[in-house]
Design a protein around this motif. Structure first.
Motif, PDB file in Angstrom:
ATOM      1  N   UNK A   1       8.807   6.685   3.246  1.00  0.00           N
ATOM      2  CA  UNK A   1       9.426   5.583   2.498  1.00  0.00           C
ATOM      3  C   UNK A   1      10.069   6.150   1.242  1.00  0.00           C
ATOM      4  N   UNK A   2      11.338   5.830   1.053  1.00  0.00           N
ATOM      5  CA  UNK A   2      12.071   6.221  -0.148  1.00  0.00           C
ATOM      6  C   UNK A   2      12.633   4.971  -0.804  1.00  0.00           C
TER       7      UNK A   2
ATOM      8  N   UNK B   1       5.474  18.823  10.320  1.00  0.00           N
ATOM      9  CA  UNK B   1       6.396  19.602  11.163  1.00  0.00           C
ATOM     10  C   UNK B   1       6.165  19.258  12.633  1.00  0.00           C
ATOM     11  N   UNK B   2       7.220  19.383  13.428  1.00  0.00           N
ATOM     12  CA  UNK B   2       7.125  19.223  14.869  1.00  0.00           C
ATOM     13  C   UNK B   2       6.939  17.810  15.347  1.00  0.00           C
ATOM     14  N   UNK B   3       7.175  16.835  14.494  1.00  0.00           N
ATOM     15  CA  UNK B   3       6.993  15.427  14.851  1.00  0.00           C
ATOM     16  C   UNK B   3       8.232  14.648  14.426  1.00  0.00           C
ATOM     17  N   UNK B   4       8.699  13.695  15.237  1.00  0.00           N
ATOM     18  CA  UNK B   4       9.849  12.885  14.803  1.00  0.00           C
ATOM     19  C   UNK B   4       9.518  12.179  13.485  1.00  0.00           C
ATOM     20  N   UNK B   5      10.549  11.906  12.709  1.00  0.00           N
ATOM     21  CA  UNK B   5      10.362  11.298  11.392  1.00  0.00           C
ATOM     22  C   UNK B   5      11.260  10.067  11.284  1.00  0.00           C
ATOM     23  N   UNK B   6      10.694   8.982  10.792  1.00  0.00           N
ATOM     24  CA  UNK B   6      11.461   7.783  10.473  1.00  0.00           C
ATOM     25  C   UNK B   6      11.494   7.669   8.958  1.00  0.00           C
ATOM     26  N   UNK B   7      12.695   7.614   8.408  1.00  0.00           N
ATOM     27  CA  UNK B   7      12.837   7.470   6.953  1.00  0.00           C
ATOM     28  C   UNK B   7      13.395   6.080   6.661  1.00  0.00           C
ATOM     29  N   UNK B   8      12.678   5.338   5.827  1.00  0.00           N
ATOM     30  CA  UNK B   8      13.144   4.025   5.373  1.00  0.00           C
ATOM     31  C   UNK B   8      13.619   4.187   3.938  1.00  0.00           C
ATOM     32  N   UNK B   9      14.862   3.796   3.680  1.00  0.00           N
ATOM     33  CA  UNK B   9      15.426   3.897   2.340  1.00  0.00           C
ATOM     34  C   UNK B   9      15.695   2.485   1.823  1.00  0.00           C
ATOM     35  N   UNK B  10      15.080   2.156   0.699  1.00  0.00           N
ATOM     36  CA  UNK B  10      15.257   0.844   0.070  1.00  0.00           C
ATOM     37  C   UNK B  10      16.074   1.050  -1.200  1.00  0.00           C
TER      38      UNK B  10
ATOM     39  N   UNK C   1      17.665   0.550   4.902  1.00  0.00           N
ATOM     40  CA  UNK C   1      18.082   1.169   6.155  1.00  0.00           C
ATOM     41  C   UNK C   1      16.947   2.034   6.685  1.00  0.00           C
ATOM     42  N   UNK C   2      17.030   2.339   7.954  1.00  0.00           N
ATOM     43  CA  UNK C   2      16.073   3.233   8.590  1.00  0.00           C
ATOM     44  C   UNK C   2      16.862   4.290   9.333  1.00  0.00           C
ATOM     45  N   UNK C   3      16.448   5.539   9.191  1.00  0.00           N
ATOM     46  CA  UNK C   3      17.080   6.635   9.934  1.00  0.00           C
ATOM     47  C   UNK C   3      16.007   7.383  10.713  1.00  0.00           C
ATOM     48  N   UNK C   4      16.368   7.803  11.900  1.00  0.00           N
ATOM     49  CA  UNK C   4      15.478   8.559  12.776  1.00  0.00           C
ATOM     50  C   UNK C   4      15.863  10.029  12.698  1.00  0.00           C
ATOM     51  N   UNK C   5      14.874  10.875  12.472  1.00  0.00           N
ATOM     52  CA  UNK C   5      15.102  12.318  12.355  1.00  0.00           C
ATOM     53  C   UNK C   5      14.339  13.017  13.482  1.00  0.00           C
ATOM     54  N   UNK C   6      14.989  13.972  14.097  1.00  0.00           N
ATOM     55  CA  UNK C   6      14.360  14.759  15.167  1.00  0.00           C
ATOM     56  C   UNK C   6      13.178  15.552  14.602  1.00  0.00           C
ATOM     57  N   UNK C   7      12.278  16.014  15.449  1.00  0.00           N
ATOM     58  CA  UNK C   7      11.201  16.877  14.954  1.00  0.00           C
ATOM     59  C   UNK C   7      11.788  18.115  14.270  1.00  0.00           C
ATOM     60  N   UNK C   8      11.205  18.489  13.157  1.00  0.00           N
ATOM     61  CA  UNK C   8      11.726  19.593  12.350  1.00  0.00           C
ATOM     62  C   UNK C   8      10.696  20.710  12.199  1.00  0.00           C
ATOM     63  N   UNK C   9      11.197  21.896  11.984  1.00  0.00           N
ATOM     64  CA  UNK C   9      10.344  23.031  11.632  1.00  0.00           C
ATOM     65  C   UNK C   9       9.958  22.891  10.161  1.00  0.00           C
ATOM     66  N   UNK C  10       8.902  23.559   9.761  1.00  0.00           N
ATOM     67  CA  UNK C  10       8.498  23.537   8.357  1.00  0.00           C
ATOM     68  C   UNK C  10       9.656  24.026   7.492  1.00  0.00           C
TER      69      UNK C  10
END
Length: 119
Positions: free
Chosen positions: A37-38, A54-63, A89-98
Motif C-alpha cells: 500500500x502506497x 522476492x519470487x512472489x507476484x506483487x499487487x501495489x495499491x496507490x492512493x 489505482x492497483x497495479x500488478x507486478x510480476x514476481x521479482x528477484x531481490x
C-alpha cells in the motif's frame, strides 16, 4: 479395432496435457500476491521504501491524497499508470528477484520517488 494412428496418439496426448495444465502450472491467484500500500501526499510517497517478498507476484495499491493527478511510473517494474487526484489505482507486478526498484511520479519526478525493496 486397430491400433491408433500416430496422429490420433498425438491428439490424445495433447488433449491430456491441456487437461493437466491447470494442475501442472497453476495460475497465479490474487490472494497469492503480496500486497503493498502506497499513498501520495504533497508529492511524496509514503512509505518511500515499501518492502515485498522476492519470487512472489506483487499487487501495489496507490492512493493519491492530493487533488491533482499523478503518474505512477517505474522503468524497472515496467509500469506506467495515471492516478487521478483523490483516486486509487492497483497495479500488478510480476514476481521479482531481490533488489531495489525505483518508482516515481512522472509529473513531479524531482520530488516524488521511492524504491520497492524486494527481499
Amino acid at each position: 479395432m486397430g491400433l491408433p494412428s500416430l496422429k490420433e496418439l498425438a491428439y490424445g496426448v495433447g488433449a491430456l496435457m491441456i487437461g493437466l495444465l491447470p494442475v501442472l502450472a497453476p495460475a497465479v491467484r490474487a490472494e497469492d500476491a503480496a500486497m503493498v500500500h502506497l499513498s501520495l501526499k504533497d508529492h511524496r510517497f509514503e512509505p518511500a521504501e515499501p518492502h515485498a517478498p522476492a519470487g512472489k507476484p506483487i499487487t501495489i495499491e496507490i492512493r493519491n491524497l492530493d487533488g491533482t493527478p499523478a503518474e505512477f511510473e517505474s522503468k524497472t517494474l515496467r509500469v506506467e499508470k495515471v492516478v487521478a487526484g483523490g483516486g486509487v489505482i492497483t497495479v500488478q507486478i510480476r514476481p521479482l528477484a531481490a533488489g531495489r526498484y525505483r518508482f516515481f511520479d512522472d509529473y513531479h519526478e524531482d520530488t516524488t520517488e521511492g524504491f520497492l525493496i524486494v527481499q
